[in-house]
Design a protein around this motif. Structure first.
Motif, short mmCIF file in Angstrom:
data_model
loop_
_atom_site.label_atom_id
_atom_site.label_comp_id
_atom_site.label_asym_id
_atom_site.label_seq_id
_atom_site.Cartn_x
_atom_site.Cartn_y
_atom_site.Cartn_z
N LEU A 83 0.72 -1.13 0.19
CA LEU A 83 0.07 0.11 0.02
C LEU A 83 0.92 1.45 -0.04
CD1 LEU A 83 -2.52 -0.96 2.79
CD2 LEU A 83 -2.68 -1.60 0.29
N VAL A 84 0.47 2.07 -0.72
CA VAL A 84 1.26 3.46 -0.62
C VAL A 84 -0.04 4.60 -0.24
CG1 VAL A 84 2.43 5.30 -2.06
CG2 VAL A 84 2.70 2.95 -2.11
N TRP A 85 0.20 5.35 0.79
CA TRP A 85 -0.74 6.58 1.06
C TRP A 85 0.06 7.74 0.74
CZ3 TRP A 85 -4.56 4.55 4.43
CH2 TRP A 85 -4.13 3.38 5.01
N PRO A 163 2.40 -4.28 3.84
CA PRO A 163 3.35 -3.42 3.98
C PRO A 163 3.01 -2.06 3.40
CG PRO A 163 4.62 -5.21 3.16
CD PRO A 163 3.02 -5.50 3.08
N SER A 164 3.25 -1.12 4.00
CA SER A 164 2.87 0.26 3.70
C SER A 164 3.87 1.40 3.57
CB SER A 164 1.89 1.05 4.80
OG SER A 164 0.65 0.36 4.60
N THR A 165 3.77 2.36 2.46
CA THR A 165 4.64 3.24 2.50
C THR A 165 3.80 4.71 2.65
OG1 THR A 165 6.30 2.00 0.91
CG2 THR A 165 6.24 4.65 0.94
N VAL A 166 4.31 5.57 3.30
CA VAL A 166 3.49 6.73 3.46
C VAL A 166 4.38 7.95 2.84
CG1 VAL A 166 2.91 8.51 4.95
CG2 VAL A 166 2.49 6.13 5.49
N ILE A 167 3.94 8.80 2.00
CA ILE A 167 4.44 9.93 1.16
C ILE A 167 3.99 11.19 1.56
CG2 ILE A 167 5.34 10.94 -0.99
CD1 ILE A 167 4.93 8.22 -2.33
#
Length: 217
Positions: A83-85, A163-167
């Protein structure tokens, strides 16, 4: 790698055009889905609506802004690998609050009550202030309101085990960057990636966003 790109509350799928082009050029598949439906749906209904627009398996799902409310359900429906936020609302997984409960804590005060789709000057001020003139013109063409009641009222469930990535855009004028950083750490257990941009870096900094996405995938 497949990327499913989910627009936020003030733009159409067209806002992802430049990022999608760059991802495709790098050998990936990019699908910008459309959340808009003739009637409001429950969260699970929007997840199924996205499922109907995507025919692959185990994509990376990227959500912008208010569509963060829908991201966990969409990820589950698609069997997402990551996931990408992106400048996105991260639900209150520990406390169960909904977006409406947190609005005044997380939103910049001057943004509250603004409808950028009805006022191009406000859109430029709050969403596209970091764009050059050509990009700003394209961005204004992508404006469209998507604001079903479920986004504000849906209580957070358990945190996704994906797994998450936050931008976090450091010049965001709508969703407070300090709130985004803290939510990434406290709600997802990750340190945010910061980018020198406003609320819509997929519009103003498409190459940087595509680079982060391909690097994290």
């Amino acid at each position: 790698m497949d990327f499913v790109l989910v627009h936020g509350t003030t733009q159409s799928p067209a806002s992802w055009a430049r990022v999608a082009t760059l991802l495709t050029a790098a050998g990936h598949r990019a699908i910008a889905v459309d959340l808009l439906t003739p009637e409001d749906l429950p969260v699970e209904g929007y997840a199924q609506h996205v499922r109907e627009q995507y025919g692959g398996e185990r994509p990376v799902v990227v959500a912008h802004s208010g569509s963060g409310v829908l991201l966990p359900a969409i990820a589950e429906a698609l069997g997402a690998r990551a996931l990408v936020w992106l400048a996105a609302y991260i639900p209150d997984f520990p406390g169960g609050k909904c977006l409406r409960d947190e609005a005044r804590t997380m939103l910049e005060p001057d943004w509250i009550g603004v409808d950028p789709t009805a006022d191009p000057a406000k859109a430029s001020e709050f969403l596209f202030h970091d764009c050059d003139s050509e990009t700003e013109h394209l961005a204004l063409d992508s404006l469209r309101l998507f604001d079903p009641a479920v986004l504000a009222a849906h209580p957070a469930g358990p945190a996704p085990e994906i797994p998450s990535t936050v931008i976090v855009p450091t010049r965001d004028r709508t969703l407070k960057p300090v709130w985004q950083r803290r939510a990434a750490r406290e709600r997802l257990g990750v340190t945010a990636i910061e980018i020198d941009a406003g609320h819509c870096p997929h519009v103003s900094r498409p190459a940087e966003i595509a680079g982060i996405l391909t690097g994290r995938a």
